[in-house]
Design an enzyme around this catalytic site. Structure first.
Site, PDB file in Angstrom:
ATOM      1  N   TRP A  91       2.125  -2.862  -5.606  1.00  0.00           N
ATOM      2  CA  TRP A  91       2.643  -3.307  -4.506  1.00  0.00           C
ATOM      3  C   TRP A  91       2.024  -5.044  -3.920  1.00  0.00           C
ATOM      4  O   TRP A  91       2.307  -6.092  -3.716  1.00  0.00           O
ATOM      5  CB  TRP A  91       2.905  -2.976  -3.409  1.00  0.00           C
ATOM      6  CG  TRP A  91       4.040  -1.753  -3.265  1.00  0.00           C
ATOM      7  CD1 TRP A  91       4.286  -0.824  -3.647  1.00  0.00           C
ATOM      8  CD2 TRP A  91       5.764  -2.228  -3.771  1.00  0.00           C
ATOM      9  NE1 TRP A  91       5.718  -0.601  -3.923  1.00  0.00           N
ATOM     10  CE2 TRP A  91       6.233  -1.532  -4.411  1.00  0.00           C
ATOM     11  CE3 TRP A  91       5.838  -3.785  -3.900  1.00  0.00           C
ATOM     12  CZ2 TRP A  91       7.614  -1.368  -4.661  1.00  0.00           C
ATOM     13  CZ3 TRP A  91       7.459  -3.835  -4.494  1.00  0.00           C
ATOM     14  CH2 TRP A  91       8.409  -2.686  -4.577  1.00  0.00           C
ATOM     15  N   ASP A 112       0.070  -5.082   4.734  1.00  0.00           N
ATOM     16  CA  ASP A 112       0.965  -4.620   4.241  1.00  0.00           C
ATOM     17  C   ASP A 112       0.764  -2.835   4.888  1.00  0.00           C
ATOM     18  O   ASP A 112       0.197  -2.390   3.910  1.00  0.00           O
ATOM     19  CB  ASP A 112       1.359  -4.738   2.893  1.00  0.00           C
ATOM     20  CG  ASP A 112       2.869  -4.013   2.452  1.00  0.00           C
ATOM     21  OD1 ASP A 112       2.839  -2.746   3.514  1.00  0.00           O
ATOM     22  OD2 ASP A 112       3.268  -4.305   1.270  1.00  0.00           O
ATOM     23  N   LYS A 157       9.478   4.673   4.236  1.00  0.00           N
ATOM     24  CA  LYS A 157       8.640   5.162   3.730  1.00  0.00           C
ATOM     25  C   LYS A 157       8.751   6.103   4.685  1.00  0.00           C
ATOM     26  O   LYS A 157       8.502   7.481   3.463  1.00  0.00           O
ATOM     27  CB  LYS A 157       7.362   4.738   2.613  1.00  0.00           C
ATOM     28  CG  LYS A 157       6.920   3.156   1.639  1.00  0.00           C
ATOM     29  CD  LYS A 157       7.247   3.803   0.211  1.00  0.00           C
ATOM     30  CE  LYS A 157       8.349   2.864  -0.562  1.00  0.00           C
ATOM     31  NZ  LYS A 157       7.821   1.285  -0.368  1.00  0.00           N
TER      32      LYS A 157
END
Ligand SMILES: *Cc1c(COP(=O)(O)O)cnc(C)c1O
Length: 367
Positions: A105, A175, A199
């Site tokens: 990511w 993040d 998530k």
């Protein structure tokens, strides 16, 4: 296949607390006191203004934030933040923004930033296949960077920082999509934190952005209004039609965290216990379950592992689904297996998974 909600170990969208799901299922038909479905309530209603205001307060309370921080509920996922951050802070700059590349990511965030200005990769785990995180000795930050960006938990590889990185005189951007609201952290050391809901804290459709006043002031006023933190802050996350249902679901999750769990300190204790149990079994399996991450960098949210043979992994997935488990396949980018033990996954569910794994291991070694 007969999957059980309580045995959802998916990497995302992830598990949600049972009491939140049952309240939502009733309110899809009718919200008590209102008489209409939560799916049909106007975003301009008084009811929704209260939802937003309580959610902002709950997030501030859970994170322990002062009133210099805005709490925004935006759309476009974490991916849109990969662009919105450099659009706001890097466009037109000649000094490089700093990025730490720790996995899949963070690797996606970098090319988006490059579209806006110069960047410098402070450290990359590419040459070690993203199996570990950097130590402090390996990180040299510049005082001149417009900002420094990293990811607190690499969801795909199962790596998690247990400390805050960077310099205090450079805006720190993080993040936190896959470990937001999972544990206490010194949140006021960040200028901007973003985390999509799907998530750990809700359904897909919203991204929580916690942003400090001074960073919003950076806004040039030349961005599309929708992509400007200033517009969104002024509108209290109601600039255009927001996903009312997703925002309401996140509100219920924050109520659960505050009232049922008792805050992030207690959530962290539960999350640590679950991780300890699963990694314990992996470590005691004589190399049958092979953890991917360097032990010191293991994620408390995403337990990533593999088996000695791909054929065994296929059998593991099939048999786990037959036993009611879901979401145990590894991310498509790296394969293998992954048990995501987000907030809503209970210790009891982890114990059931361990039983299944234990039986599978003994059976496979014997045959
Ligand atoms: C899943 C994930 C993303 C991607 O999020 P989208 O909402 O799909 O854009 C970004 N960052 C992290 C850490 C993730 O786990």
């Amino acid at each position: 296949m007969n999957l059980q909600n309580s045995l959802n170990f998916s990497g995302g969208p992830g598990a949600l607390p049972e009491n939140v799901l049952s309240q939502l299922s009733e309110e899809i038909i009718k919200v008590p006191g209102l008489g209409i479905s939560v799916l049909g309530i106007s975003h301009r209603s008084e009811w929704f203004a209260e939802v937003i205001s309580e959610l902002e307060d709950n997030i501030r309370a859970l994170l322990g934030l002062n009133d210099k921080y805005h709490v925004l509920m935006l759309q476009g996922g974490a991916t849109q933040q990969f662009s919105m951050v450099p659009m706001t802070l890097l466009r037109g700059k000649s000094t490089a923004a700093e990025y730490i590349q720790t996995g899949y990511w963070s690797g996606k965030a970098i090319p988006e930033a490059k579209l806006e200005g110069p960047i410098r990769i402070v450290w990359s785990g590419d040459s070690t296949s993203f199996k570990r995180l950097p130590t402090d000795d390996e990180l040299c930050f510049s005082p001149d960077a417009p900002y420094m960006h990293y990811i607190s938990n690499e969801t795909v590889e199962g790596l998690q920082f247990q400390r805050v990185l960077g310099r205090n005189d450079v805006p720190r951007i993080c993040d936190m999509s896959s470990d937001f609201l999972s544990k206490p952290c010194e949140f006021e050391r960040f200028s901007l934190i973003y985390a999509h809901a799907q998530k750990n804290i809700g359904p897909a459709g919203i991204t929580v952005v916690v942003v400090r006043d001074d960073l919003i002031e950076h806004s040039s006023g030349k961005l599309p209004s929708f992509l400007d933190y200033k517009t969104q802050a002024k509108a209290h996350s109601n600039f255009n039609t927001p996903p009312v249902f997703a925002i309401y679901a996140v509100l219920l999750v924050t109520r659960w965290l505050l009232n049922d769990i008792g805050g992030l300190k207690y959530m962290d204790q539960i999350n640590r216990r679950k991780a300890e149990l699963l990694y314990g079994l992996i470590d005691e399996s004589d190399g049958f379950f092979q953890g991917r991450a360097n032990t010191a960098d293991r994620s408390l949210m995403n337990v990533v592992f593999k088996l000695p043979k791909p054929e065994l992994e296929r059998r593991f997935i099939t048999e786990s689904q037959a036993a009611g488990f879901s979401g145990l396949s590894g991310h498509r980018a790296i394969g293998g297996l992954r048990a995501s033990i987000y907030n809503a996954v209970t210790i009891a569910a982890v114990e059931e998974l361990m039983n299944f794994m234990d039986v599978f291991w003994r059976k496979s070694v014997r045959s």
